[in-house]
Enzyme design. Sequence first.
Site, PDB file in Angstrom:
ATOM      1  N   LYS A 162       0.837  -1.213   0.000  1.00 16.38           N
ATOM      2  CA  LYS A 162       0.000   0.000   0.000  1.00 16.38           C
ATOM      3  C   LYS A 162       0.870   1.260   0.000  1.00 16.38           C
ATOM      4  O   LYS A 162       0.639   2.193  -0.782  1.00 16.38           O
ATOM      5  CB  LYS A 162      -0.913  -0.038   1.236  1.00 16.38           C
ATOM      6  CG  LYS A 162      -1.569   1.277   1.611  1.00 16.38           C
ATOM      7  CD  LYS A 162      -2.956   1.413   1.076  1.00 16.38           C
ATOM      8  CE  LYS A 162      -3.500   2.806   1.350  1.00 16.38           C
ATOM      9  NZ  LYS A 162      -4.787   3.055   0.779  1.00 16.38           N
ATOM     10  N   LYS A 237      -0.679  11.278   5.082  1.00 25.94           N
ATOM     11  CA  LYS A 237      -0.546  10.165   6.045  1.00 25.94           C
ATOM     12  C   LYS A 237       0.239   9.004   5.418  1.00 25.94           C
ATOM     13  O   LYS A 237       1.174   8.486   6.006  1.00 25.94           O
ATOM     14  CB  LYS A 237      -1.941   9.682   6.468  1.00 25.94           C
ATOM     15  CG  LYS A 237      -1.902   8.428   7.319  1.00 25.94           C
ATOM     16  CD  LYS A 237      -3.258   7.805   7.577  1.00 25.94           C
ATOM     17  CE  LYS A 237      -3.048   6.436   8.225  1.00 25.94           C
ATOM     18  NZ  LYS A 237      -4.273   5.733   8.568  1.00 25.94           N
TER      19      LYS A 237
HETATM   20  P1  NAD Z   1     -12.598   7.516  10.033  1.00 26.39           P
HETATM   21  O1  NAD Z   1     -11.887   8.463  10.926  1.00 26.39           O
HETATM   22  O2  NAD Z   1     -13.811   7.960   9.302  1.00 26.39           O
HETATM   23  O3  NAD Z   1     -12.989   6.186  10.874  1.00 26.39           O
HETATM   24  C1  NAD Z   1     -12.246   5.656  11.917  1.00 26.39           C
HETATM   25  C2  NAD Z   1     -13.226   5.199  12.994  1.00 26.39           C
HETATM   26  O4  NAD Z   1     -12.507   4.560  14.047  1.00 26.39           O
HETATM   27  C3  NAD Z   1     -13.991   6.361  13.630  1.00 26.39           C
HETATM   28  O5  NAD Z   1     -15.394   6.131  13.491  1.00 26.39           O
HETATM   29  C4  NAD Z   1     -13.539   6.343  15.090  1.00 26.39           C
HETATM   30  O6  NAD Z   1     -14.556   6.733  15.999  1.00 26.39           O
HETATM   31  C5  NAD Z   1     -13.152   4.891  15.269  1.00 26.39           C
HETATM   32  N1  NAD Z   1     -12.234   4.677  16.377  1.00 26.39           N
HETATM   33  C6  NAD Z   1     -11.133   5.392  16.723  1.00 26.39           C
HETATM   34  N2  NAD Z   1     -10.538   4.855  17.804  1.00 26.39           N
HETATM   35  C7  NAD Z   1     -11.280   3.780  18.148  1.00 26.39           C
HETATM   36  C8  NAD Z   1     -11.186   2.824  19.197  1.00 26.39           C
HETATM   37  N3  NAD Z   1     -10.178   2.858  20.076  1.00 26.39           N
HETATM   38  N4  NAD Z   1     -12.132   1.868  19.274  1.00 26.39           N
HETATM   39  C9  NAD Z   1     -13.146   1.813  18.375  1.00 26.39           C
HETATM   40  N5  NAD Z   1     -13.298   2.686  17.362  1.00 26.39           N
HETATM   41  C10 NAD Z   1     -12.371   3.669  17.261  1.00 26.39           C
HETATM   42  O7  NAD Z   1     -11.500   6.972   9.016  1.00 26.39           O
HETATM   43  P2  NAD Z   1     -11.732   6.222   7.613  1.00 26.39           P
HETATM   44  O8  NAD Z   1     -11.751   7.216   6.509  1.00 26.39           O
HETATM   45  O9  NAD Z   1     -12.872   5.256   7.781  1.00 26.39           O
HETATM   46  O10 NAD Z   1     -10.358   5.420   7.486  1.00 26.39           O
HETATM   47  C11 NAD Z   1     -10.097   4.235   8.216  1.00 26.39           C
HETATM   48  C12 NAD Z   1      -8.780   3.661   7.742  1.00 26.39           C
HETATM   49  O11 NAD Z   1      -8.855   3.387   6.342  1.00 26.39           O
HETATM   50  C13 NAD Z   1      -7.578   4.594   7.932  1.00 26.39           C
HETATM   51  O12 NAD Z   1      -6.480   3.832   8.345  1.00 26.39           O
HETATM   52  C14 NAD Z   1      -7.380   5.194   6.552  1.00 26.39           C
HETATM   53  O13 NAD Z   1      -6.033   5.583   6.324  1.00 26.39           O
HETATM   54  C15 NAD Z   1      -7.776   4.030   5.677  1.00 26.39           C
HETATM   55  N6  NAD Z   1      -8.230   4.414   4.327  1.00 26.39           N
HETATM   56  C16 NAD Z   1      -9.121   5.425   4.165  1.00 26.39           C
HETATM   57  C17 NAD Z   1      -9.539   5.772   2.879  1.00 26.39           C
HETATM   58  C18 NAD Z   1     -10.533   6.889   2.656  1.00 26.39           C
HETATM   59  O14 NAD Z   1     -10.706   7.305   1.508  1.00 26.39           O
HETATM   60  N7  NAD Z   1     -11.216   7.385   3.701  1.00 26.39           N
HETATM   61  C19 NAD Z   1      -9.033   5.090   1.773  1.00 26.39           C
HETATM   62  C20 NAD Z   1      -8.151   4.028   1.973  1.00 26.39           C
HETATM   63  C21 NAD Z   1      -7.745   3.709   3.266  1.00 26.39           C
END
Ligand code: NAD
Length: 290
Positions: A162, A237
């Site tokens: 990735k 990131k």
């Molecule tokens: P987001 O911030 O929308 O979601 C993360 C969730 O985790 C939140 O709802 C938060 O409340 C929850 N959380 C945090 N700490 C926690 C804990 N201790 N226990 C339980 N829940 C907890 O982020 P996202 O956009 O959904 O991204 C998630 C992952 O996917 C990241 O690592 C990001 O880099 C990756 N990602 C995101 C995208 C994108 O386009 N958004 C694309 C590819 C990869």
Amino acid sequence: MKIGFIGLGNMGAPMAANLAKAGHEVTGFDMAKVAIDGVEMAASAEAAAKGRDVVITMLPNGAILRAVANQVIPVMQANAVLLDCSTVDVESARDVAAQAHAAGFSALDAPVSGGVGGATGGTLTFMVGGDDAGFNTVSELFDIMGQKAVHCGPSGNGQAAKICNNMILGATMIVTCEAFALADKLGLDRQAMFDVVSTSSGYSWSMNAYCPAPGIGPKSPADNGYQPGFAADLMLKDLRLAQQAAKAADADTPLGRAACALYAQFVEEEDGKGRDFSAMLPRFEKRGRG
Ligand code: NAD
């Protein structure tokens, strides 16, 4: 399957919804209050993980993944699989997998590409690190949440794939935007520039599929005021994770390092926060060499 799903944000919520829609029994937990059709919410991460065949995590970073792993690994049942789909540093992915193996079950790192659109549409690509047994157990879940899953080798290799991919993407997007801004100053029409580059050796996904110039090429965030899409913050990131890994592995990555510094400046000192990562083009447009 009985699935625990922890981290139901922008990505996790639609992924969990698709698993529930496909008939799996999904129990979710998030620190924030969320409600998802077909997903039963648990009161804690432990409660979401206990007695499940697969525990999926979709969390913001490696530190949070480690904290959640400490909560769930002690309560997970034998033969379960811990499937982390977050984008985190390679070291955290490998440490969490080792912790799971020590407790007697499989762990996979399976970061995704495809963004929120891919999560909603079930068309993500999974890059997977971990053992064959774990991969085979969850492959039917990959088929529901995504269109492709590539097994990249042992634990951590999914994260490695990735960040290498996104290091190429970040640097390529920057140079594509630079080239458009240079072409403008040389009096070269953007459509002509696209027509040449997209069919010549400078072509790339950034140019051909996600052109940063509005009104040129296929529809992209540039045609929507640079609303993400893939936010510059998330690109930053991933570029930071690539630099962290390069440092740990003693790899020389000058363009990756430069791309990371430029996105840091764009997001933290300029107007890049909350904009698509292709908004580098209007940034360069406004600048001279100075
Ligand atoms: P987001 O911030 O929308 O979601 C993360 C969730 O985790 C939140 O709802 C938060 O409340 C929850 N959380 C945090 N700490 C926690 C804990 N201790 N226990 C339980 N829940 C907890 O982020 P996202 O956009 O959904 O991204 C998630 C992952 O996917 C990241 O690592 C990001 O880099 C990756 N990602 C995101 C995208 C994108 O386009 N958004 C694309 C590819 C990869």
